[in-house]
Motif scaffolding. Structure first.
Motif, PDB file in Angstrom:
ATOM      1  N   VAL A  93      41.600  70.144  43.412  1.00  0.00           N
ATOM      2  CA  VAL A  93      43.068  69.684  43.311  1.00  0.00           C
ATOM      3  C   VAL A  93      43.411  68.945  44.610  1.00  0.00           C
ATOM      4  CG1 VAL A  93      45.245  70.702  43.219  1.00  0.00           C
ATOM      5  CG2 VAL A  93      43.276  71.832  41.974  1.00  0.00           C
ATOM      6  N   LEU A  94      44.031  67.856  44.227  1.00  0.00           N
ATOM      7  CA  LEU A  94      44.437  66.810  45.337  1.00  0.00           C
ATOM      8  C   LEU A  94      45.841  66.989  45.584  1.00  0.00           C
ATOM      9  CD1 LEU A  94      42.739  63.750  44.153  1.00  0.00           C
ATOM     10  CD2 LEU A  94      41.833  65.679  45.909  1.00  0.00           C
ATOM     11  N   PRO A  95      46.131  66.494  47.033  1.00  0.00           N
ATOM     12  CA  PRO A  95      47.447  66.746  47.382  1.00  0.00           C
ATOM     13  C   PRO A  95      48.596  65.941  46.607  1.00  0.00           C
ATOM     14  CG  PRO A  95      46.261  65.477  48.969  1.00  0.00           C
ATOM     15  CD  PRO A  95      45.351  66.140  47.905  1.00  0.00           C
ATOM     16  N   GLY A  96      49.791  66.575  46.521  1.00  0.00           N
ATOM     17  CA  GLY A  96      50.790  65.692  45.796  1.00  0.00           C
ATOM     18  C   GLY A  96      51.578  64.717  46.610  1.00  0.00           C
ATOM     19  N   GLY A  97      51.155  64.804  47.897  1.00  0.00           N
ATOM     20  CA  GLY A  97      52.147  63.841  49.125  1.00  0.00           C
ATOM     21  C   GLY A  97      53.525  64.339  49.267  1.00  0.00           C
ATOM     22  N   TRP A  98      53.905  63.574  50.175  1.00  0.00           N
ATOM     23  CA  TRP A  98      55.244  63.741  50.874  1.00  0.00           C
ATOM     24  C   TRP A  98      56.265  62.859  50.663  1.00  0.00           C
ATOM     25  CZ3 TRP A  98      55.953  68.070  54.130  1.00  0.00           C
ATOM     26  CH2 TRP A  98      54.858  68.752  54.503  1.00  0.00           C
ATOM     27  N   ASP A  99      56.397  62.705  49.144  1.00  0.00           N
ATOM     28  CA  ASP A  99      57.353  61.758  48.524  1.00  0.00           C
ATOM     29  C   ASP A  99      58.713  61.776  49.146  1.00  0.00           C
ATOM     30  OD1 ASP A  99      55.221  60.945  46.819  1.00  0.00           O
ATOM     31  OD2 ASP A  99      55.838  62.589  45.673  1.00  0.00           O
ATOM     32  N   ASP A 100      59.405  60.391  49.359  1.00  0.00           N
ATOM     33  CA  ASP A 100      60.895  60.349  49.850  1.00  0.00           C
ATOM     34  C   ASP A 100      61.859  61.143  48.964  1.00  0.00           C
ATOM     35  OD1 ASP A 100      59.648  59.006  52.104  1.00  0.00           O
ATOM     36  OD2 ASP A 100      60.406  57.206  51.317  1.00  0.00           O
ATOM     37  N   GLY A 122      38.651  74.119  44.685  1.00  0.00           N
ATOM     38  CA  GLY A 122      39.182  73.661  45.935  1.00  0.00           C
ATOM     39  C   GLY A 122      40.308  72.800  45.918  1.00  0.00           C
ATOM     40  N   ILE A 123      41.158  73.051  46.832  1.00  0.00           N
ATOM     41  CA  ILE A 123      42.651  72.449  47.060  1.00  0.00           C
ATOM     42  C   ILE A 123      42.521  71.836  48.360  1.00  0.00           C
ATOM     43  CG2 ILE A 123      44.883  72.678  47.266  1.00  0.00           C
ATOM     44  CD1 ILE A 123      44.748  75.244  45.680  1.00  0.00           C
ATOM     45  N   VAL A 124      42.511  70.450  48.226  1.00  0.00           N
ATOM     46  CA  VAL A 124      42.550  69.460  49.566  1.00  0.00           C
ATOM     47  C   VAL A 124      43.871  69.255  50.152  1.00  0.00           C
ATOM     48  CG1 VAL A 124      41.954  67.342  50.529  1.00  0.00           C
ATOM     49  CG2 VAL A 124      40.546  68.313  48.859  1.00  0.00           C
ATOM     50  N   VAL A 154      46.336  81.815  47.885  1.00  0.00           N
ATOM     51  CA  VAL A 154      46.309  81.119  46.491  1.00  0.00           C
ATOM     52  C   VAL A 154      45.483  81.590  45.538  1.00  0.00           C
ATOM     53  CG1 VAL A 154      47.075  78.795  47.723  1.00  0.00           C
ATOM     54  CG2 VAL A 154      44.408  79.252  47.568  1.00  0.00           C
ATOM     55  N   GLY A 155      44.827  82.692  45.804  1.00  0.00           N
ATOM     56  CA  GLY A 155      44.058  83.379  44.884  1.00  0.00           C
ATOM     57  C   GLY A 155      42.641  83.439  44.894  1.00  0.00           C
ATOM     58  N   ASP A 156      41.982  84.349  44.079  1.00  0.00           N
ATOM     59  CA  ASP A 156      40.627  84.320  44.266  1.00  0.00           C
ATOM     60  C   ASP A 156      39.949  83.151  43.498  1.00  0.00           C
ATOM     61  OD1 ASP A 156      40.916  87.119  45.190  1.00  0.00           O
ATOM     62  OD2 ASP A 156      40.783  87.814  42.829  1.00  0.00           O
ATOM     63  N   GLY A 157      38.851  82.981  44.284  1.00  0.00           N
ATOM     64  CA  GLY A 157      38.089  81.867  43.610  1.00  0.00           C
ATOM     65  C   GLY A 157      38.588  80.426  44.186  1.00  0.00           C
ATOM     66  N   VAL A 158      39.690  80.259  44.891  1.00  0.00           N
ATOM     67  CA  VAL A 158      40.456  79.277  45.485  1.00  0.00           C
ATOM     68  C   VAL A 158      40.117  79.091  47.000  1.00  0.00           C
ATOM     69  CG1 VAL A 158      42.545  77.717  45.787  1.00  0.00           C
ATOM     70  CG2 VAL A 158      42.132  79.449  43.719  1.00  0.00           C
ATOM     71  N   ARG A 159      39.494  77.722  47.310  1.00  0.00           N
ATOM     72  CA  ARG A 159      39.080  77.548  48.932  1.00  0.00           C
ATOM     73  C   ARG A 159      40.020  76.242  49.345  1.00  0.00           C
ATOM     74  NH1 ARG A 159      33.403  75.675  51.166  1.00  0.00           N
ATOM     75  NH2 ARG A 159      33.744  75.294  53.200  1.00  0.00           N
ATOM     76  N   VAL A 160      40.915  76.720  50.467  1.00  0.00           N
ATOM     77  CA  VAL A 160      41.807  75.590  50.808  1.00  0.00           C
ATOM     78  C   VAL A 160      40.762  74.733  51.801  1.00  0.00           C
ATOM     79  CG1 VAL A 160      43.716  75.230  52.520  1.00  0.00           C
ATOM     80  CG2 VAL A 160      43.860  77.230  50.789  1.00  0.00           C
ATOM     81  N   LEU A 161      40.815  73.457  51.516  1.00  0.00           N
ATOM     82  CA  LEU A 161      40.064  72.378  52.591  1.00  0.00           C
ATOM     83  C   LEU A 161      41.086  71.387  53.065  1.00  0.00           C
ATOM     84  CD1 LEU A 161      37.895  71.411  49.190  1.00  0.00           C
ATOM     85  CD2 LEU A 161      37.253  72.956  51.031  1.00  0.00           C
ATOM     86  N   PRO A 162      41.140  71.772  54.473  1.00  0.00           N
ATOM     87  CA  PRO A 162      42.046  71.261  55.476  1.00  0.00           C
ATOM     88  C   PRO A 162      41.645  69.673  55.422  1.00  0.00           C
ATOM     89  CG  PRO A 162      41.940  73.314  56.314  1.00  0.00           C
ATOM     90  CD  PRO A 162      40.720  73.155  55.008  1.00  0.00           C
ATOM     91  N   HIS A 163      42.248  68.720  55.330  1.00  0.00           N
ATOM     92  CA  HIS A 163      41.893  67.261  55.573  1.00  0.00           C
ATOM     93  C   HIS A 163      42.728  66.579  56.538  1.00  0.00           C
ATOM     94  CE1 HIS A 163      40.389  63.368  54.648  1.00  0.00           C
ATOM     95  NE2 HIS A 163      41.769  62.944  54.207  1.00  0.00           N
ATOM     96  N   GLY A 205      40.967  77.656  55.198  1.00  0.00           N
ATOM     97  CA  GLY A 205      41.638  78.658  54.330  1.00  0.00           C
ATOM     98  C   GLY A 205      41.358  80.160  54.819  1.00  0.00           C
ATOM     99  N   VAL A 206      40.473  80.471  55.937  1.00  0.00           N
ATOM    100  CA  VAL A 206      40.013  81.773  55.976  1.00  0.00           C
ATOM    101  C   VAL A 206      40.485  82.020  57.652  1.00  0.00           C
ATOM    102  CG1 VAL A 206      38.179  83.156  56.679  1.00  0.00           C
ATOM    103  CG2 VAL A 206      38.211  81.863  54.552  1.00  0.00           C
ATOM    104  N   LEU A 207      41.126  83.161  57.703  1.00  0.00           N
ATOM    105  CA  LEU A 207      41.693  83.325  59.226  1.00  0.00           C
ATOM    106  C   LEU A 207      40.711  83.994  60.100  1.00  0.00           C
ATOM    107  CD1 LEU A 207      44.737  85.871  58.216  1.00  0.00           C
ATOM    108  CD2 LEU A 207      44.870  83.695  59.667  1.00  0.00           C
ATOM    109  N   HIS A 208      40.571  83.437  61.171  1.00  0.00           N
ATOM    110  CA  HIS A 208      39.766  83.619  62.336  1.00  0.00           C
ATOM    111  C   HIS A 208      40.513  84.178  63.318  1.00  0.00           C
ATOM    112  CE1 HIS A 208      37.196  81.045  59.747  1.00  0.00           C
ATOM    113  NE2 HIS A 208      36.258  81.142  60.674  1.00  0.00           N
ATOM    114  N   CYS A 209      39.886  85.057  64.256  1.00  0.00           N
ATOM    115  CA  CYS A 209      40.160  85.662  65.573  1.00  0.00           C
ATOM    116  C   CYS A 209      39.643  85.050  66.639  1.00  0.00           C
ATOM    117  CB  CYS A 209      39.946  87.254  65.513  1.00  0.00           C
ATOM    118  SG  CYS A 209      40.544  88.063  64.228  1.00  0.00           S
ATOM    119  N   LEU A 210      40.482  84.622  67.893  1.00  0.00           N
ATOM    120  CA  LEU A 210      39.926  84.042  69.120  1.00  0.00           C
ATOM    121  C   LEU A 210      39.430  85.181  69.854  1.00  0.00           C
ATOM    122  CD1 LEU A 210      39.147  81.409  70.495  1.00  0.00           C
ATOM    123  CD2 LEU A 210      41.406  81.565  71.497  1.00  0.00           C
TER     124      LEU A 210
END
Length: 798
Positions: A5-12, A50-52, A64-73, A455-460
């Protein structure tokens, strides 16, 4: 097959309506567009999604639910860079590419079936529109293959079909995308249709499936309203909120739980969101009012009102009202908006559960990597701890009259005497004793930074040396500092990352609570346990690493790797596993514990160390005359990784190994832990909830203390009954070689009855977690075992 799933952008068009929200999260019929997209994808049997997202959008995406991976870009915008960023996720599989700013309300079943049957490298979705001039177009033959993909509509034969926002591809698309991007060079970034055209021009068959259902590209307020009308048309009446007798509901109307409607008329299809108030108004048809809104003396038709907005004395038609907007009658100035925050982050439990399930991290891949990294940090520094006589303590002295040990600055801590009387209301519960005790009135900070990676919390966490640890280098919180330390009394280096815990605006608070330390060794000591989530880039310094909760859980099976301060902080995370009920309500548990606290009279007073009976001292130790319990000793320390590299100090050294255990039972499938109301001389409130068993077994036959009721159950437990076991050290900054065997042991009715003895109560892990939002309810030994549960080290629902 996977889905991307691709981003929808930040339309004006969304500014100033809802500029802070990416297109996938625009709410239509009171649900984010993304929810409809995911439903469409799952309905064709695809569960690996995957959601970019653009990095600046990441804070908007929670669970965002089971089986969904957030892919920061963080690369350049466009479909091809996003596709390249997701290549590892796609891993050579066939996939659906779905532009997230599109609503395909009637599903993709036919298109998915055709693709699975024929598997062309590319298959387009096409749709007849009144004016295709704004779209890429395709000519499609009777055989379902693309005949032509003209660059301009004027070049197309016939009417042309618009190519809309869903594509099916095999892995062959990646090489074609790379070739087209390389050929473009510094020119304008090509699009996915350019890649498909490139394939078609080279003789590759490209399929096309005509879509006959409802479709809109969500790219304007008019499109949002049109989608809203269509989706509301599928509503059925459902009234879960409060509707008074003077209100009339006509047709399919939804009033969500917590909403209230008075003296109004609502004509369906229409929906009123949770916790919204509608008074003396007319709403509908085709109107969706979000959550936490106020509608008063207003008329709304064919409109959307987003969460937190207020509309008063106004008629609106074909309108979209932004989040937290205030609309008042003409000529009246709107009051400054008051933004109400949600009382809790509803996505947090799911995000914590996802982190606890993640055994591989972004920084260090697995447990072997972590242990190897720790070993490397240990080799990189020099540590040395030597016992010394009290006379060689630098900056410390023994008071000539009281015998108390104190630092010349008057800071850090002192070692004094304590006189304790505990009366639980019966002769057998009466105890009186005296002992040395650590007195440290200042409040320290134990803080962990958390951040999402993929999409996964990490601890420092920090590889930190403590002089009293059996394994000197253990994983500590991001910040572990007394007030004296972080205010520079030791004249050492500054504390890294401290600003995130002193400046409340640097991140989002997940937990912040004062918790006690060991009531047997510290007098009324508390620390501020904090977890702060950040969105910004926080580089890990040399001795720091990012780990998932699941990685920490794996490490909690190893002896003396996760230090006590990390364990107590992670015990403060909210519960991340749902429970279907409990033996006792939360109110009943609090009532039981209040009664336990009320029946105990715990009186503790400081006395000179010289006056403590049954204890003796020499130049090396202060100890019990029979050498029981613990000793007070002195050490010199060298640690070149600490803020101060060389110092000396007193420590308390337990004589024997301790044993700490929760007894576990399942009632109606729900796990329950047997807690014990424990009175200890060092607690501020006298009594806290502790584990079922907390003792040093060697002393029962020696000092006449009552034997723990469930000690034999724990000591004799069969291996299959032991759900968790490890050896963990305690506070290494004040205690020398203080270790406990920690266990969770499953029992049956004969061993641990449904009706427990006085002073004990069955509680669920979630009930224990809820008490962790408040200080002085759950003692530090119980918190270690709760941390093992929260991090997934032990899974009680399996």
């Amino acid at each position: 097959m996977k889905a991307l799933v691709l981003p929808g952008g930040w339309d004006d068009w969304r500014h100033p309506l809802d500029r802070s929200t990416p297109a996938q999260l625009v709410r239509i019929a009171n649900k984010p567009l993304l929810d409809y997209v995911l439903e469409t994808v799952r309905n064709i049997g695809v569960s690996d999604i995957g959601i970019v997202i653009d990095d600046r959008e990441s804070q908007n995406f929670g669970a965002v639910g089971d089986g969904v991976r957030v892919l920061p870009h963080d690369g350049p915008p466009g479909i091809l860079p996003a596709l390249a960023a997701a290549r590892d996720f796609l891993d050579g599989d066939d996939f659906l590419l779905y532009s997230g700013a599109n609503l395909l309300a009637d599903g993709l079943g036919a298109a998915a079936a055709e693709f699975r049957s024929t598997r062309p490298v590319a298959q387009l979705l096409v749709h007849k529109v009144p004016d295709p001039s704004a779209f890429a177009v395709a000519e499609v033959g009777d055989n379902g293959l693309v005949r032509c993909l003209p660059e301009y509509l004027a070049d197309a034969g016939g009417d042309g079909l618009a190519v809309i926002g869903a594509y099916f591809f095999t892995a062959g698309i990646h090489a074609a995308a790379a070739a087209v991007s390389a050929a473009a060079g510094d020119a304008a970034e090509p699009g996915i249709i350019d890649v498909v055209r490139w394939l078609h021009e080279r003789g590759v068959e490209v399929g096309a499936q005509e879509y006959f259902g409802f479709w809109r590209a969500v790219e304007s307020p008019d499109a949002v309203l049109e989608c809203n009308r269509h989706l509301l048309g599928e509503l059925h009446r459902d009234v879960a909120g409060a509707v008074d007798a003077e209100t009339k509901l006509v047709g399919p109307v939804v009033v969500e739980r917590g909403a209230r409607v008075v003296r109004s008329r609502i004509v369906g299809p229409a929906i009123v969101g949770a916790h919204t108030v509608v008074a003396e108004s007319e709403i509908g048809p085709n109107t969706a009012v979000g959550e936490d809104c106020v509608i008063h003396a207003a008329t709304l038709t064919d409109s959307i009102v987003l969460d937190g907005a207020s509309v008063r004395g106004t008629a609106l038609n074909d309108s979209v009202v932004g989040r937290f907007a205030r609309i008042v009658p003409p000529g009246e100035r709107a009051a400054a908006p008051v933004r109400l925050e949600p009382r809790e982050d509803r996505s947090l439990p799911d995000r914590l559960a996802r982190s606890a399930a993640a055994k591989h991290g972004d920084h260090l891949h697995d447990t072997a990597d972590v242990t190897g990294w720790l070993a490397g940090r240990a080799r990189a520094h020099r540590y040395q701890v030597d016992r010394i006589p009290f006379t060689e303590l630098d900056g410390w002295s023994t008071h000539p009259e009281t015998g108390n040990l104190a630092h010349r600055s008057g800071k850090f801590f002192t070692i004094e005497g304590l006189d304790v009387t505990v009366d639980g209301g019966s002769p057998s519960s009466y105890r009186h004793w005296q002992q040395p005790i650590i007195v440290q009135p200042e409040v320290g900070i134990l803080g962990i930074l958390v951040k999402e990676f993929d999409g996964v919390l990490h601890c420092l966490l920090q590889a930190k040396m403590e002089p009293g640890n059996p394994n000197p280098l253990q994983l500590s919180p991001t910040v572990q500092a007394t007030h004296s330390n972080y205010t520079g009394v030791h004249k050492g280096a500054s504390v890294p990352y401290l600003e995130y815990f002193l400046d409340p605006g640097r991140g989002k608070v997940i937990a912040d609570v004062l918790q006690s330390e060991h009531g047997s060794w510290f007098s009324r000591k508390v620390n501020r346990n904090m977890i702060i989530e950040v969105d910004e880039d926080v580089p890990a310094r040399e001795d720091f690493c990012w780990l998932t909760l699941g990685q920490v859980g794996d490490l909690l099976w190893q002896d003396n790797v996760i230090n006590m301060d990390t364990r107590t902080v992670l015990a403060c995370t909210p519960a991340n596993v749902a429970e279907d009920g409990a033996l006792h309500s939360d109110a009943d548990v609090l009532s039981w514990f209040t009664a336990e606290r009320s029946r105990y009279d715990v009186h503790a007073r400081h006395i000179p160390l010289n006056d403590v009976v049954d204890w003796t001292s020499d130049e090396w130790t202060v100890k019990h005359e029979r050498d029981w319990y613990f000793r007070v000793v002195a050490v010199s320390v060298r640690a070149d990784s600490r803020e101060v590299t060389q110092w000396s100090q007193p420590l308390l050294e337990p004589v024997h190994f301790g044993l700490t255990a929760f007894v576990l039972r399942h009632f109606a499938g729900v796990p329950h832990l047997l807690v014990h109301a424990r009175a200890e001389g060092g607690f501020r409130n006298g009594v806290e909830m502790g584990p079922t068993v907390q003792c040093t077994p060697q002393y029962h036959p020696l000092d006449g203390s009552s034997r723990s009721r469930f000690l034999n159950l724990v000591l004799d437990a069969a291996p299959e009954r032991v759900r968790y076991t490890s050896v963990q050290s305690e506070e290494g900054g004040r205690l020398l070689n203080a270790e406990n065997r920690y266990l969770i042991v499953e029992a049956d009715e004969a061993q641990a009855p449904l009706e427990p003895p006085e002073g004990y109560q069955w509680v669920t892990p979630n009930q224990l977690s809820s008490l962790m939002r408040h200080g002085h309810y759950v003692n530090i030994q119980a918190r270690t075992l709760l941390a093992a549960i929260n991090t997934g080290a032990v899974r009680l629902f399996d």
